[in-house]
Design a protein around this motif. Sequence first.
Motif, mmCIF file in Angstrom:
data_model
loop_
_atom_site.group_PDB
_atom_site.id
_atom_site.type_symbol
_atom_site.label_atom_id
_atom_site.label_comp_id
_atom_site.label_asym_id
_atom_site.label_seq_id
_atom_site.Cartn_x
_atom_site.Cartn_y
_atom_site.Cartn_z
ATOM 1 N N VAL A 67 0.832 -1.204 0.000
ATOM 2 C CA VAL A 67 0.000 0.000 0.000
ATOM 3 C C VAL A 67 0.870 1.258 0.000
ATOM 4 N N GLY A 68 1.958 1.237 0.764
ATOM 5 C CA GLY A 68 2.857 2.387 0.781
ATOM 6 C C GLY A 68 3.458 2.665 -0.587
ATOM 7 N N PHE A 69 3.921 1.615 -1.263
ATOM 8 C CA PHE A 69 4.492 1.794 -2.598
ATOM 9 C C PHE A 69 3.439 2.301 -3.579
ATOM 10 N N LEU A 70 2.227 1.747 -3.495
ATOM 11 C CA LEU A 70 1.175 2.180 -4.412
ATOM 12 C C LEU A 70 0.753 3.621 -4.144
ATOM 13 N N LEU A 71 0.790 4.050 -2.885
ATOM 14 C CA LEU A 71 0.481 5.448 -2.583
ATOM 15 C C LEU A 71 1.533 6.389 -3.174
ATOM 16 N N VAL A 72 2.803 6.001 -3.085
ATOM 17 C CA VAL A 72 3.867 6.822 -3.695
ATOM 18 C C VAL A 72 3.654 6.926 -5.212
ATOM 19 N N ILE A 73 3.354 5.784 -5.824
ATOM 20 C CA ILE A 73 3.081 5.790 -7.266
ATOM 21 C C ILE A 73 1.852 6.631 -7.566
ATOM 22 N N GLY A 74 0.826 6.567 -6.707
ATOM 23 C CA GLY A 74 -0.366 7.372 -6.917
ATOM 24 C C GLY A 74 -0.085 8.858 -6.847
ATOM 25 N N ILE A 75 0.796 9.265 -5.923
ATOM 26 C CA ILE A 75 1.167 10.687 -5.830
ATOM 27 C C ILE A 75 1.877 11.134 -7.110
ATOM 28 N N LEU A 76 2.792 10.304 -7.595
ATOM 29 C CA LEU A 76 3.478 10.636 -8.849
ATOM 30 C C LEU A 76 2.486 10.763 -10.001
ATOM 31 N N PHE A 77 1.526 9.850 -10.038
ATOM 32 C CA PHE A 77 0.521 9.902 -11.104
ATOM 33 C C PHE A 77 -0.351 11.154 -10.987
ATOM 34 N N CYS A 78 -0.701 11.554 -9.780
ATOM 35 C CA CYS A 78 -1.528 12.752 -9.612
ATOM 36 C C CYS A 78 -0.815 13.994 -10.149
ATOM 37 N N VAL A 79 0.484 14.123 -9.841
ATOM 38 C CA VAL A 79 1.247 15.266 -10.366
ATOM 39 C C VAL A 79 1.312 15.209 -11.892
ATOM 40 N N SER A 80 1.520 14.019 -12.423
ATOM 41 C CA SER A 80 1.581 13.873 -13.883
ATOM 42 C C SER A 80 0.229 14.169 -14.525
ATOM 43 N N PHE A 81 -0.867 13.737 -13.891
ATOM 44 C CA PHE A 81 -2.188 13.997 -14.456
ATOM 45 C C PHE A 81 -2.488 15.492 -14.510
ATOM 46 N N VAL A 82 -2.034 16.231 -13.487
ATOM 47 C CA VAL A 82 -2.218 17.692 -13.512
ATOM 48 C C VAL A 82 -1.471 18.300 -14.697
ATOM 49 N N SER A 83 -0.226 17.858 -14.918
ATOM 50 C CA SER A 83 0.550 18.391 -16.052
ATOM 51 C C SER A 83 -0.069 17.959 -17.384
ATOM 52 N N PHE A 84 -0.600 16.735 -17.450
ATOM 53 C CA PHE A 84 -1.237 16.287 -18.690
ATOM 54 C C PHE A 84 -2.496 17.106 -18.985
ATOM 55 N N ALA A 85 -3.266 17.421 -17.941
ATOM 56 C CA ALA A 85 -4.465 18.238 -18.142
ATOM 57 C C ALA A 85 -4.087 19.639 -18.631
#
Length: 376
Positions: free
Chosen positions: A41-59
């Motif tokens: 869960v900890g690793f997936l949360l870190v990956i989720g944070i990275l994805f959230c930042v990337s999704f903002v830049s993609f938008a």
Amino acid sequence: MKNKLYYILAFLYILIFGFILYINGVFTGTTVSMSNLLINVGFLLVIGILFCVSFVSFARLNHVTDSLVFAEEEIRDRYSATQKNLWQEYRQKRDLFPSPALNMQFGKYQKRIQAHTSSKGLVTEECPIEEYINEELLDQAGMTYFNSAVSGTLTGLGILGTFLGLSMGMSSFSGNDIFTISDNIAPLLDGMKVAFHTSVYGIFFSLIFTFVYRSLMSDAYEKLQDFLSTFHECVAPPVSNRDENTSAMLIYQSNMANFLKTIMELMRGNAREQTKGMELMIDQFMDRLSSTMGTDFEKIGRSLNQACEAQGTYARNFQRLEESTRLLLEASHTMNDTMNLALERQREIEEKLSDTCDSLSSELYTFHQMRELYEK
């Protein structure tokens, strides 16, 4: 559409997250290893944070590229209606794009064009819009500096989870016989689960993210090139090769040329009359001079001919003298070389005679010594 691919990435992330929770017994209430669950869960949360930042830049990148498409379609429609260059219509336009970042760059482009526009509305210097709206602007909107490192970060997290799981399993593994070893197999397997699970979804997300990111940037670059080609075709102001100063100078030179042409025509007429008068005066003067001094001129001519003949004779004699002198010098050089050779041979003979005398003296001395010994 390509610019919506990151939705697939979000869907896959939710699916993998649910799968990890399921295999760890969260939904069934049969959680075997809490440490395994927490690490995943900890690793997936870190990956989720990275994805959230990337999704903002993609938008943000999608907003910029959609603005480019919107402006391109608007320019195409207006140009199709008028079939004329649209710069006069867009030179003061402030809201060409729905994106504020693009409007700010286009405003800078308008100011530069205005700085190189003459009072008659002619653009005197080429100002490419690519200096303001370019791939660098898209890279900033899409946070290339961040997203280009996400793929490697995901792979690194997978490898880190692998070693972390193996380290957890090996730390719980102990025993010296088969019975104690069999009791520690379960902790070892739990650690290997962590290792394999983190490696799998780390590498999986890395591959998917790389594909999505490169597809988005490729689509953005294509839309940018389409807009730039449309802008150059329909809106970009034509550059004038002549400015006001050049035009004024050409007009002044044309007036000066006409003025000089008029003066030359007047001078040509006066010069023609003056030339005829001078020719008449010269003819009259030569006739009178010939009639009064004809005999003297003939005598002077004969004297000059004789002087020329004498000069020619003198030149030929001098040339002969020069040739004789040259031959005499060559003979002198030859004689000098012969005398030097004779002197060298004489010195060689003197050296040989000296050596011979020394040899005779030595032999006479030897003979004298032998004679004295014989007499004794």
